[in-house]
Motif scaffolding. Sequence first.
Motif, short mmCIF file in Angstrom:
data_model
loop_
_atom_site.label_atom_id
_atom_site.label_comp_id
_atom_site.label_asym_id
_atom_site.label_seq_id
_atom_site.Cartn_x
_atom_site.Cartn_y
_atom_site.Cartn_z
N GLY A 240 8.70 -10.77 -5.71
CA GLY A 240 8.06 -10.13 -6.69
C GLY A 240 6.60 -9.92 -6.55
O GLY A 240 6.00 -10.01 -5.66
N ILE A 241 6.20 -9.40 -7.82
CA ILE A 241 4.66 -8.88 -7.89
C ILE A 241 3.85 -10.14 -7.76
O ILE A 241 2.62 -9.89 -7.53
CB ILE A 241 4.33 -8.28 -9.09
N ARG A 242 4.29 -11.36 -7.69
CA ARG A 242 3.32 -12.59 -7.37
C ARG A 242 2.97 -12.41 -5.96
O ARG A 242 2.19 -13.40 -5.46
CB ARG A 242 4.22 -13.80 -7.91
N HIS A 243 3.89 -11.72 -5.24
CA HIS A 243 3.56 -11.82 -3.83
C HIS A 243 2.46 -10.57 -3.36
O HIS A 243 2.95 -9.29 -3.94
CB HIS A 243 4.69 -11.59 -2.76
N ASP A 244 1.63 -10.79 -2.66
CA ASP A 244 0.35 -9.90 -2.81
C ASP A 244 0.73 -8.46 -2.15
O ASP A 244 0.55 -7.44 -2.84
CB ASP A 244 -0.79 -10.38 -1.67
N ALA B 239 2.89 -6.51 -4.61
CA ALA B 239 2.01 -6.06 -5.66
C ALA B 239 1.38 -4.79 -5.24
O ALA B 239 1.06 -4.05 -6.22
CB ALA B 239 1.07 -7.35 -6.02
N GLY C 277 9.61 -7.49 -11.29
CA GLY C 277 8.98 -8.21 -12.20
C GLY C 277 7.93 -7.41 -12.99
O GLY C 277 7.43 -7.97 -14.17
#
Length: 644
Positions: free
Chosen positions: A474-478, A481, A520
């Motif tokens: 998800g966007i928590r992974h650089d 994102a 996300g």
Amino acid sequence: MAVTLTDIQREIHRLSEELIQRQEPDGTWRFCFENGITLDACTIILLRTLNADQEELIRQLHDRILAAQEPEGCWRWYRDDGEGHLSATVEAYYALLFSGFSRPEDEALQRAKRYILERGGIGQAKSLLTKAILAATGQRAWPSSLSLIPIEILLLPESFPLNFYDFSGYSRVHLVPLLIMAERNFRARTARTPDLSELFSSDRDPDEEGLLRSPESREALDQIQSALAHLVGTPRRIRQAAIHKAERYLLDRIESDGTLYTYASCTVLMVFALLALGYEAQHPVIQRAVEGLSNMKFTVDGSDLGESGYGYITIQNSPSTVWDTALISYALQEGGTVATHPAIRRSAAYLRDRQHHRAGDWQIHNPGVLPGGWGFSETNTFVPDVDDTTAALRALAALHTDDHATLDAWNRGLNWVWSMQNHDGGWPAFEKNTDKVMLTWLAIEGAKSAATDPSEADLTGRTLEYLGNFAKLGIRHDWVARGADWLLSHQQEDGSWYGRWGICYIYGTWAALTGLMAVGMPADHPAVIKGADWLGSIQNADGGWGESCRSDQARRFVPLRASTPSQTAWALDALIAVHDQPTPELERGAARLIELLHEDGWPASYPTGAGLPGYFYTHYHSYRYIWPLLALAHYVNKYGDGAP
């Protein structure tokens, strides 16, 4: 009509059963990848030039072309293609005449002739492929734009700021044979070659001449000439070395079926280029290429065609077996077919066997990464692409946790997809960071769309959808994102996204919205709301969606004034991803989609695949199954009684 979950579930079951019945014993699904009449025409012209003994195929292709002629005398790429398409009409007229099965005095050819002359003659045909076929068979001079790109560009090291590998892979495989033929001023005429001179008022192309004089084109050519000044040796030796390298470039990229890069279009050009280099028509390389080209034919059963009603033979540019098999397996699983079903197991085994292990040109811009992608066609072994790879990985997702072979394929595929992310955060189709804008300035028709392989909204969105829904990233992974940020920064002012490989804004918006939601992005994000609102604003009165192929040339949404199954499914699927509960527009869309699946009018065969704006469009015969099944399955999975 009002739609119920029972209606939708019944349609899912019907589609799933039909697809399972249509699976081949080897685990594949084989549907036609139909590309108008251009490749049929080019194949006839090539076979006649070679004096090949292929009378049955030539007759079949002749009949297919003739049946597609419009009452006005022209040929069209798609139903609303304005007043017709001059390049396609020139190709069709030439092939019908060259085939020997039509005569100049035939009424159909007379209508085509009038159409061509009324539009300024053959010299006004814009397609570079049309110009090349005409030049290669002695009908016109070679386009001046090609003569300004020295073949010596192939000798420039990859370390140079501008070199041959800055062109996209699919433009390179077409450009090399063109440069060989233009350098040799090649012309192949036989006793059977028709004389088209009366259809030329001039072979001057004012548009091309304008491009040649443009500052941007001159700057690009000056950069190439400046780079070539670093080559050491006499001009003659350098030229000979470049021609030899061009020949090796072609020979080294021939697949086991004899075709170049598994594309019919560049295979035709390759054969002409080899003739220009002195190869005899009976040379094994040419014979294998002709055989491979002939094997790209597809027999379309008239019973599948609805209102058109007649069967025909057509040449596919690149058979879509891997793409169709991956997408159908995935759609079936989304629709409730369990991963242990024999149909899913067979398709998974096939897909594992088609994962790439050979080095390819993609490694030039992405060194140090092991092969792990998938290509579009069955015989493709070293030209993977991002979209086919994520399609295959979706199909294998349910099997990769408990099967060692599938887990290995999954890990290599995921690593390859991750490695292909461009510096700007988006994803390309075939090669990483192949996006030098200067190459789009060259005075070559189609260069703006084909010379580079930049990040695209459809590819980036589809990749994010895979990463979010199947790789659980998800966007928590650089790096995820960064992909989402690229999409957000490339949204159109009206809320849509442009899709490069499908038609067009509906396709891009579907891919972007499903991708953003999968990683996300909240449904109340302004970009998501704006995209969903745009889809709602273009919904047809009948509840479906439809977009004209003219959108990719206009670079804005152009309504089709009719609803197509695939575009309705894309829009519906995007809205399902965004909305927690069914909305009236969703319910109307689902109802209309089910209706469309039982209608056989022209919208069912309208091309919704894009190749080259203005010149190449695709009707995927599989699409009326894949995308509706997927959208309806997602509707039930999200809103059904047992949905989470």
